[in-house]
Design an enzyme around this catalytic site. Structure first.
Site, PDB file in Angstrom:
ATOM      1  N   ASP A 249       0.334 -15.051  -6.885  1.00  0.00           N
ATOM      2  CA  ASP A 249      -1.105 -15.331  -6.868  1.00  0.00           C
ATOM      3  C   ASP A 249      -1.490 -16.500  -7.781  1.00  0.00           C
ATOM      4  OD1 ASP A 249      -2.441 -13.801  -5.037  1.00  0.00           O
ATOM      5  OD2 ASP A 249      -2.736 -12.086  -6.380  1.00  0.00           O
TER       6      ASP A 249
ATOM      7  N   LYS B 112      -1.816  -8.524   4.719  1.00  0.00           N
ATOM      8  CA  LYS B 112      -0.711  -9.307   4.139  1.00  0.00           C
ATOM      9  C   LYS B 112       0.622  -8.838   4.692  1.00  0.00           C
ATOM     10  CE  LYS B 112      -3.295 -10.085  -0.016  1.00  0.00           C
ATOM     11  NZ  LYS B 112      -3.705  -9.490  -1.272  1.00  0.00           N
TER      12      LYS B 112
ATOM     13  N   GLN C 220      -3.162  -6.159  -6.533  1.00  0.00           N
ATOM     14  CA  GLN C 220      -4.367  -6.270  -5.712  1.00  0.00           C
ATOM     15  C   GLN C 220      -5.572  -5.874  -6.562  1.00  0.00           C
ATOM     16  OE1 GLN C 220      -4.332  -7.246  -2.311  1.00  0.00           O
ATOM     17  NE2 GLN C 220      -6.534  -7.363  -2.613  1.00  0.00           N
TER      18      GLN C 220
END
Ligand code: NDP
Length: 281
Positions: free
Chosen positions: A119, A52, A96
């Site tokens: 997200d 990322k 994460q």
């Protein structure tokens, strides 16, 4: 007869566009800035976080990585989220997953400001998704819909079967497929006669993490197959689909690697920029 759905090429095309959008924001004095909180030492997570970061740098986006130790306490993680929520210089944040056992990951997600939820996994944004008034969507699901649109594959009235019911992939994808007027079936590990169900799919998506689960005899002739799975077998990255045999039956199929994976990363970046723009209007 198969055609490859080239997620990597599509992600690169989108990347060119996004770089321009970021440049425009920068001309206005705004640099998209997001944070990834990674708790513990999961090796796959560390790779994803770095992937990322590389993509963010390419797009001109700032990404900070907050690496927390494996014995981090819930309150410490919550305090960091509170701090980033309150910081006006931060446009987005994400945790994460997976997190270590002592961490209640759902409670962390719930604490993220929905306006900064890159997200799309906070309860508020999941609610918006199912109500059809969403402003941010989970990246993998959004990437799949965009990929099918890019290849002009119609979804309206089609039978879509999704194997996997996770909050991250299966469920949000079902919501977005419904929005496209597809008829959606979600299968999972307790589903009986999986092959009977998948054979009815015009579009079959597998997101299970079970290598080679989807065999040729489970796929209808001419179907579109999207493989979300990422599995390591003998040191090689493979999907959920028995690609070499299944591809003989499909009209379109995603490869692994080079299919859904690059789109997930790209759509995360798209979400960062979208939320940055939204916060500055
Ligand atoms: P989860 O483990 O959270 O969910 C897996 C789902 O698959 C569950 O719903 C499970 O059913 C179902 N399942 C497992 N085994 C079977 C089986 N034998 N038959 C039918 N259903 C089964 O995984 P994620 O959704 O997070 O990820 C799925 C896969 O996608 C993984 O390989 C992951 O690495 C990959 N992934 C790839 C991304 C990309 O960008 N390409 C992004 C995100 C994930 P049940 O609910 O009953 O347990």
């Amino acid at each position: 007869m198969e055609k490859i759905l080239d997620g990597k090429a599509f992600a690169n095309l989108l990347g060119q566009n996004l770089k321009e959008k970021v440049k425009k924001l920068k001309d206005e004095g705004i640099t998209p800035h997001f944070c990834v909180i990674n708790i513990g030492d999961d090796p796959a997570s560390k790779i994803y976080v770095r992937t990322k970061k590389r993509r963010a740098e390419k797009m001109g986006i700032i990404q900070d990585i907050y690496q927390m130790s494996a014995d981090t306490k819930q309150e410490e993680a919550l305090a960091l989220i509170d701090k980033l929520n309150a910081d006006p210089a931060i446009n987005g944040l994400m945790v994460q997953l997976p997190a270590p056992k002592q961490i209640d990951a759902d409670a962390l997600l719930e604490r993220i400001d929905p306006n900064k939820d890159v997200d799309g996994l906070t309860p508020a944004n999941i609610g918006h998704l199912w109500m059809g008034n969403h402003f941010v969507e989970p990246a993998t699901a959004e990437g799949i819909i965009a990929l099918l649109k890019h290849y002009e594959i119609p979804l309206e009235g089609k039978n879509v079967v999704i194997i996997g019911r996770s909050n991250i992939v299966g469920k949000p994808l079902a919501a977005l497929m419904l929005e496209q007027n597809a008829t959606v079936t979600i299968a999972h590990s307790r589903t009986k006669n999986l092959g009977e169900i998948t054979k009815k799919a015009d579009v079959l998506v597998s997101a299970t993490g079970q290598a080679f689960l989807v065999k040729a005899d489970m796929v209808k002739d001419g179907a579109v197959v999207v493989d979300v799975g990422m599995n390591h077998v003998d040191g090689k990255l493979v999907g959920d689909v028995d690609f070499d045999k299944v591809k003989e039956k499909t009209s379109y199929i995603t490869p692994v690697p080079g299919g859904v994976g690059p789109l997930t990363v790209q759509f995360l970046m798209e979400a960062v920029v979208k939320l940055t723009r939204r916060q500055n209007k």
